[in-house]
Write an enzyme that holds these catalytic residues in place. Structure first.
Site, PDB file in Angstrom:
ATOM      1  N   ARG A  10       0.959  -1.180   0.033  1.00  0.00           N
ATOM      2  CA  ARG A  10      -0.179  -0.523   0.131  1.00  0.00           C
ATOM      3  C   ARG A  10       0.897   1.234  -0.405  1.00  0.00           C
ATOM      4  O   ARG A  10       0.099   2.096   0.047  1.00  0.00           O
ATOM      5  CB  ARG A  10      -1.041  -0.315   1.142  1.00  0.00           C
ATOM      6  CG  ARG A  10      -2.283  -1.547   1.209  1.00  0.00           C
ATOM      7  CD  ARG A  10      -2.545  -0.521   2.075  1.00  0.00           C
ATOM      8  NE  ARG A  10      -2.279  -1.640   3.608  1.00  0.00           N
ATOM      9  CZ  ARG A  10      -2.192  -2.452   4.565  1.00  0.00           C
ATOM     10  NH1 ARG A  10      -2.648  -3.595   3.692  1.00  0.00           N
ATOM     11  NH2 ARG A  10      -1.318  -1.588   5.704  1.00  0.00           N
ATOM     12  N   CYS A  11       1.992   0.895  -0.423  1.00  0.00           N
ATOM     13  CA  CYS A  11       3.035   2.555   0.105  1.00  0.00           C
ATOM     14  C   CYS A  11       3.786   2.502  -1.043  1.00  0.00           C
ATOM     15  O   CYS A  11       3.904   1.939  -1.509  1.00  0.00           O
ATOM     16  CB  CYS A  11       4.561   2.141   1.305  1.00  0.00           C
ATOM     17  SG  CYS A  11       5.839   2.793   0.894  1.00  0.00           S
ATOM     18  N   GLY A  12       3.400   3.472  -1.767  1.00  0.00           N
ATOM     19  CA  GLY A  12       4.098   4.132  -2.911  1.00  0.00           C
ATOM     20  C   GLY A  12       5.522   3.839  -2.511  1.00  0.00           C
ATOM     21  O   GLY A  12       6.259   3.751  -4.217  1.00  0.00           O
ATOM     22  N   ARG A  15       6.303   0.178  -3.564  1.00  0.00           N
ATOM     23  CA  ARG A  15       6.028  -0.001  -4.519  1.00  0.00           C
ATOM     24  C   ARG A  15       7.466   0.400  -5.614  1.00  0.00           C
ATOM     25  O   ARG A  15       7.533  -0.317  -6.753  1.00  0.00           O
ATOM     26  CB  ARG A  15       4.830   0.416  -5.100  1.00  0.00           C
ATOM     27  CG  ARG A  15       3.899  -0.791  -4.281  1.00  0.00           C
ATOM     28  CD  ARG A  15       2.130   0.009  -4.930  1.00  0.00           C
ATOM     29  NE  ARG A  15       2.077   1.357  -5.479  1.00  0.00           N
ATOM     30  CZ  ARG A  15       1.063   2.036  -4.524  1.00  0.00           C
ATOM     31  NH1 ARG A  15       1.525   1.502  -3.221  1.00  0.00           N
ATOM     32  NH2 ARG A  15       1.070   3.690  -4.934  1.00  0.00           N
TER      33      ARG A  15
END
Length: 142
Positions: A10-12, A15
């Site tokens: 869920r963390c940019g 990712r």
């Protein structure tokens, strides 16, 4: 090639870091640390190897940080690590471990300092910021 990322999908930043690793042609070991937190000893070792303090590796903006009173300067590192393991969302991310070192990859391009293989293709972060050019070279801002 052993590369491990402690990842939060869920963390940019997490990712983007994972995508930069994969842009070398390597599929890393991906550990969802929220579901499978590292041991106390491993987390402590990663923090030390990354050249951080325990306080530098904790997410201070998470609600649990304030709720647990973790801003108390009297708390010892081991108590902070115990809190991070009891509430893994408090572990800053992503940590990446390679044969060339350990980094907390915020921003994501910090992973480039410890990747053993070059980038294969151009790469832009999710927000469109170009990080790697078409020749696989790091783009320096400015």
């Amino acid at each position: 090639m052993d590369i491990t990322i402690y990842h939060n999908p869920r963390c940019g930043s997490s990712r983007n870091t994972l995508a930069l690793i994969r842009n070398t042609g390597v599929e890393p070991i991906v550990i969802d640390y929220l579901a499978s937190a590292p041991s106390h000893a491993l987390l402590k070792a990663m923090i030390t190897s990354a050249g951080l303090t325990v306080r530098g590796a904790i997410r201070t903006r998470e609600a649990a940080y304030a709720e647990l009173g973790l801003d108390n300067p009297a708390l010892a590192d081991d108590a902070l690590i115990d809190a991070m393991l009891a509430h893994p969302i408090l572990i800053n991310r992503p940590f990446v471990v390679t044969p060339y070192g350990v980094r907390l990859c915020r921003p994501a391009e910090l992973v480039l300092d410890i990747l053993p293989l070059p980038q294969l293709n151009a790469f832009s972060k999710e927000d469109g910021e170009a990080v790697i050019d078409s020749a696989g070279r790091r783009i320096t801002p400015g």
